[in-house]
Motif scaffolding. Structure first.
Motif, short mmCIF file in Angstrom:
data_model
loop_
_atom_site.label_atom_id
_atom_site.label_comp_id
_atom_site.label_asym_id
_atom_site.label_seq_id
_atom_site.Cartn_x
_atom_site.Cartn_y
_atom_site.Cartn_z
N LYS A 56 39.01 24.29 32.71
CA LYS A 56 37.68 24.35 33.31
C LYS A 56 37.05 25.70 32.98
CE LYS A 56 39.00 21.28 37.11
NZ LYS A 56 39.07 21.08 38.58
N LEU A 57 35.75 25.80 33.26
CA LEU A 57 35.03 27.03 32.97
C LEU A 57 35.44 28.12 33.95
CD1 LEU A 57 31.44 25.64 32.28
CD2 LEU A 57 33.21 26.27 30.63
N VAL A 58 35.65 29.32 33.41
CA VAL A 58 36.13 30.44 34.21
C VAL A 58 34.95 31.09 34.93
CG1 VAL A 58 37.24 32.70 34.12
CG2 VAL A 58 38.07 30.84 32.67
N ASN A 59 35.13 31.31 36.22
CA ASN A 59 34.11 31.98 37.03
C ASN A 59 34.45 33.45 37.30
OD1 ASN A 59 32.79 29.48 37.30
ND2 ASN A 59 34.05 28.95 39.07
N PHE A 60 35.75 33.76 37.49
CA PHE A 60 36.19 35.12 37.80
C PHE A 60 37.39 35.45 36.92
CE2 PHE A 60 34.51 33.18 41.67
CZ PHE A 60 33.48 34.06 41.98
N LEU A 61 37.45 36.71 36.48
CA LEU A 61 38.52 37.15 35.60
C LEU A 61 38.89 38.59 35.92
CD1 LEU A 61 40.31 36.51 33.10
CD2 LEU A 61 38.45 37.40 31.68
N HIS A 62 40.19 38.85 36.08
CA HIS A 62 40.68 40.19 36.38
C HIS A 62 41.96 40.44 35.59
CE1 HIS A 62 38.04 41.42 39.73
NE2 HIS A 62 37.98 40.13 40.01
N LEU A 63 42.15 41.70 35.19
CA LEU A 63 43.40 42.14 34.58
C LEU A 63 44.25 42.84 35.63
CD1 LEU A 63 42.13 43.53 31.16
CD2 LEU A 63 43.67 41.58 31.49
N ILE A 64 45.53 42.52 35.66
CA ILE A 64 46.44 43.10 36.66
C ILE A 64 46.77 44.52 36.24
CG2 ILE A 64 48.71 42.90 37.74
CD1 ILE A 64 48.54 39.91 37.32
N PRO A 65 46.57 45.50 37.11
CA PRO A 65 46.92 46.88 36.75
C PRO A 65 48.42 47.08 36.70
CG PRO A 65 46.15 46.76 39.03
CD PRO A 65 45.93 45.41 38.44
N ASP A 66 48.84 48.00 35.86
CA ASP A 66 50.26 48.36 35.71
C ASP A 66 51.11 47.14 35.39
OD1 ASP A 66 49.46 50.91 36.46
OD2 ASP A 66 49.85 50.53 38.58
N ALA A 67 50.63 46.32 34.47
CA ALA A 67 51.37 45.11 34.10
C ALA A 67 52.44 45.36 33.05
CB ALA A 67 50.40 44.04 33.59
N GLY A 68 52.49 46.56 32.48
CA GLY A 68 53.49 46.85 31.48
C GLY A 68 52.94 46.72 30.07
N LYS A 69 53.83 46.44 29.15
CA LYS A 69 53.45 46.37 27.74
C LYS A 69 52.56 45.18 27.44
CE LYS A 69 55.44 46.34 23.09
NZ LYS A 69 56.70 46.32 22.30
N HIS A 70 52.86 44.03 28.06
CA HIS A 70 52.10 42.81 27.81
C HIS A 70 51.08 42.62 28.92
CE1 HIS A 70 54.91 41.69 24.62
NE2 HIS A 70 55.90 41.98 25.46
N PRO A 71 49.79 42.50 28.59
CA PRO A 71 48.77 42.34 29.62
C PRO A 71 48.89 41.00 30.34
CG PRO A 71 47.81 42.09 27.44
CD PRO A 71 49.22 42.53 27.23
N VAL A 72 48.54 41.03 31.62
CA VAL A 72 48.55 39.83 32.47
C VAL A 72 47.19 39.72 33.12
CG1 VAL A 72 49.65 38.65 34.40
CG2 VAL A 72 51.02 40.10 32.89
N ALA A 73 46.61 38.52 33.09
CA ALA A 73 45.28 38.29 33.63
C ALA A 73 45.35 37.19 34.69
CB ALA A 73 44.30 37.90 32.53
N VAL A 74 44.40 37.26 35.63
CA VAL A 74 44.24 36.21 36.64
C VAL A 74 42.82 35.67 36.49
CG1 VAL A 74 44.21 35.66 39.09
CG2 VAL A 74 45.87 37.28 38.20
N ALA A 75 42.69 34.36 36.29
CA ALA A 75 41.40 33.72 36.07
C ALA A 75 41.21 32.61 37.08
CB ALA A 75 41.30 33.16 34.65
#
Length: 603
Positions: free
Chosen positions: A346-365
């Motif tokens: 589905k179309l994304v309404n909100f997007l955030h990157l998790i701070p201090d996630a380490g080497k590989h970025p982690v996002a919450v959508a």
């Protein structure tokens, strides 16, 4: 255990007194015995070995009465004796047993009163290690005990540690200050002054405007640096930490290659090192704050961008366009590349990157009624999904994610805030049950175990995450709450009607408010400054006469950014007028508000 020791003490003294019936022992000369007792007393006011006719004899008799009361089992043997009248001089003791008994009692009392200081018995470093567990109040009390303790309690290491624990002067070393106790006191006084200025609205306020930008589209800030995007396609920076608010000028990548009208700016984000702008045609430009002007990276989406996220620290960018989420970051050699690519349903309404996630970025959508946890190793992990309950707001911290859920249908249980753990993907708490939609939530900037939310029912609510209870509910907006942030004592909220309210979180009352025309879409503050942005909903208002050849739009259509400064250093100076902040690098234009040409030296 104490009673057994007291009984043993009484028994030994009774045996000593029982020896009075035995043969009298040879006594030493009175002078030698008096000198020895005087050395043991170390200069006391009365000597137990003095002649009984001397003034010290009465005190000796008092000590003997004290011993007798101990043997008798009295409850308060150390109580002060009744006031003495002019009594005759007591007679001398009959045997040497009473003298030995009295000497033993005096020796025991001296051992009780002469408590040695541990800083003399222990090394200085070990005593300092013990003192570091004390707070500022305890250190102040210990400094009044003795000179030795005063030296210990005012050691620079202790007060430097207190400054770091309280958050004062965080970026300093112990060698940067000669007296950390004085620095701590000055920081406390400054904090008190800042809080008073916040409560009484004592400070300077400035308007951050860019006349050639037409209508304001989006605003973001970080540590006093403000970035704004406009319908003209321009991206402007202000550094509120400087007196003239100067900042590097950002030029778009497609500005010179494509003549004509530029696309509108959809989103802007900024952190300590990067500035990012996303345009309505799907273009994303990235600037370095150290270099400025020309972008260091640029990439393109096929569709318009629905959401943009930038990491708090580092150089990781996430964008959502259509049904895809793209994560960009530089590699080890400094070249930008696509770190991850995710497909959602589905179309994304909100997007955030998790701070201090380490080497590989982690996002919450959040895409309508589904919340995704986007990881490289598990790209399709669903954090929450309930059909027919769309997500209305989202915020994340390093370990948790909080989002508002709207309830629809015949089983309407009220709108709620859900708190999820990012490690276990389990729901930790369900907060609130409101008839209005939760429009904003702030988890990342809130104090530990607290969460602040804004709702369409015009209320600001603070929740305790430990017991899932509501601490306070504040009512003061005329329309729904659109932005909110809090710290340990105050809350700043913005509404759809353009009202900015400052609340005392502990007292639950409104301190002051400010009003502007358009909805408040951005709020950021620290200990001494506040930045708010009123962004209009209509980017192309009817009747505004905004044409391609018109460089300006009237003030009531533009939107506005306010910068408040509550620092006591700024109160001595008057607020600097915007006319005095010209950098003389702007093209010719006209300002409807002050009626002067730009640059300001060409009237």
């Amino acid at each position: 255990m104490a009673e057994a020791g007291l009984e043993e003490f009484r028994r030994r003294w009774r045996e000593e007194l029982a020896r009075r019936e035995g043969p009298a022992k040879r006594r030493r000369p009175a002078g030698a015995e008096r000198e020895e007792r005087g050395r043991r007393r170390r200069g006391s006011g009365s000597e137990p070995g003095a002649p009984w006719g001397a003034p010290g004899g009465a005190a000796a008799a008092g000590y003997f009465q004290l011993a007798q009361s101990l043997l008798g089992g009295g409850e308060c043997p150390l109580a002060p004796p009744p006031p003495r009248a002019a009594a005759p001089t007591p007679e001398p003791p009959e045997s040497a047993a009473e003298d030995r008994l009295l000497e033993q009692l005096i020796r025991d009392l001296n051992e009780i009163n002469e408590i040695p200081f541990f800083d003399i018995q222990l090394p200085y470093e070990l005593a300092l290690k013990i003192f570091q567990y004390l707070g500022r109040t305890e250190l102040g009390r210990c400094a009044q005990v003795s000179r030795t303790w005063k030296v210990l309690a005012e050691d620079e290491v202790l007060w430097y540690r207190l400054c770091q624990q309280e958050g004062y002067l965080p970026d300093t070393s112990i060698s940067d200050c000669s007296c950390w106790k004085l620095a701590f006191q000055e920081s406390r006084a400054k904090e008190h002054t800042l809080r008073t200025n916040w409560k009484n609205r004592n400070g300077a306020v400035s308007q951050l405007q860019y006349e050639l930008g037409k209508v304001l589209c989006d605003v973001h800030s970080c540590d006093g640096v403000v970035i704004a995007g406009y319908t003209s396609g321009d991206v402007r920076l202000w550094d509120t930490r400087t007196w003239d608010y100067t900042a590097p000028i950002l030029e778009p990548m497609h500005g010179a290659a494509e003549p004509g009208a530029q696309p509108h700016v959809s989103f802007v984000r900024i952190n300590n090192s990067l500035a990012v702008a996303a345009y309505e045609d799907g273009t994303v430009n990235v600037w370095s704050l150290m270099i400025g002007r020309d972008p260091v990276h640029c990439y393109q989406h096929n569709l318009s961008i629905q959401a943009l996220a930038l990491s708090l620290e580092g150089a990781t960018i996430a964008t959502a366009s259509g049904f895809e989420v793209r994560v960009e970051c530089p590699n080890e050699k400094g070249y930008w590349e696509t770190a991850a690519h995710f497909e959602v349903q589905k179309l994304v309404n909100f997007l955030h990157l998790i701070p201090d996630a380490g080497k590989h970025p982690v996002a919450v959508a959040a895409a309508e009624d589904v919340v995704y946890l986007l990881k490289a190793e598990n790209p399709s992990q669903v954090l929450h999904s309930v059909y027919g309950q769309p997500v209305t707001c989202l915020d994340v911290s390093s370990k948790e994610a909080a989002f508002g859920v709207k309830s629809l249908g015949w089983m309407n249980e009220g709108n709620k805030i859900l708190l999820y753990s990012l490690q276990t993907s389990q729901c930790l708490a369900t907060l609130g049950s409101s008839l209005g939609d939760f429009t904003c939530v702030n988890l990342q900037n809130s104090p530990p175990h607290l969460l602040v939310t804004g709702n369409k029912d015009r209320r600001v609510r603070v929740y305790d995450l430990r017991n899932s209870s509501s601490l306070c509910s504040l009512y003061g907006h005329q329309l729904g709450v659109s932005a909110v942030q809090m710290d340990d004592w105050k809350i700043v909220s913005g509404g759809e009607e353009g009202l900015v309210c400052v609340w005392d979180q502990r007292m639950g009352n409104k301190l002051w408010e400010m009003h502007a025309r358009h909805p408040v879409r951005h709020i950021w503050f620290n200990t001494h400054s506040l930045i708010t942005a009123n962004i209009p909903n209509e980017k192309n208002p009817r009747g505004a006469s905004i044409l391609d050849d018109d460089l300006t739009a009237h003030r009531r259509h533009r939107g506005i950014i306010y910068a408040y400064e509550f620092s006591m250093d700024q109160l001595a100076l008057e607020s600097i007028l915007p006319i005095c902040r010209s950098s003389y690098d702007e093209v010719a234009g006209y300002n409807y508000n002050i009626g002067l040409a730009v640059p300001y030296d060409n009237i």
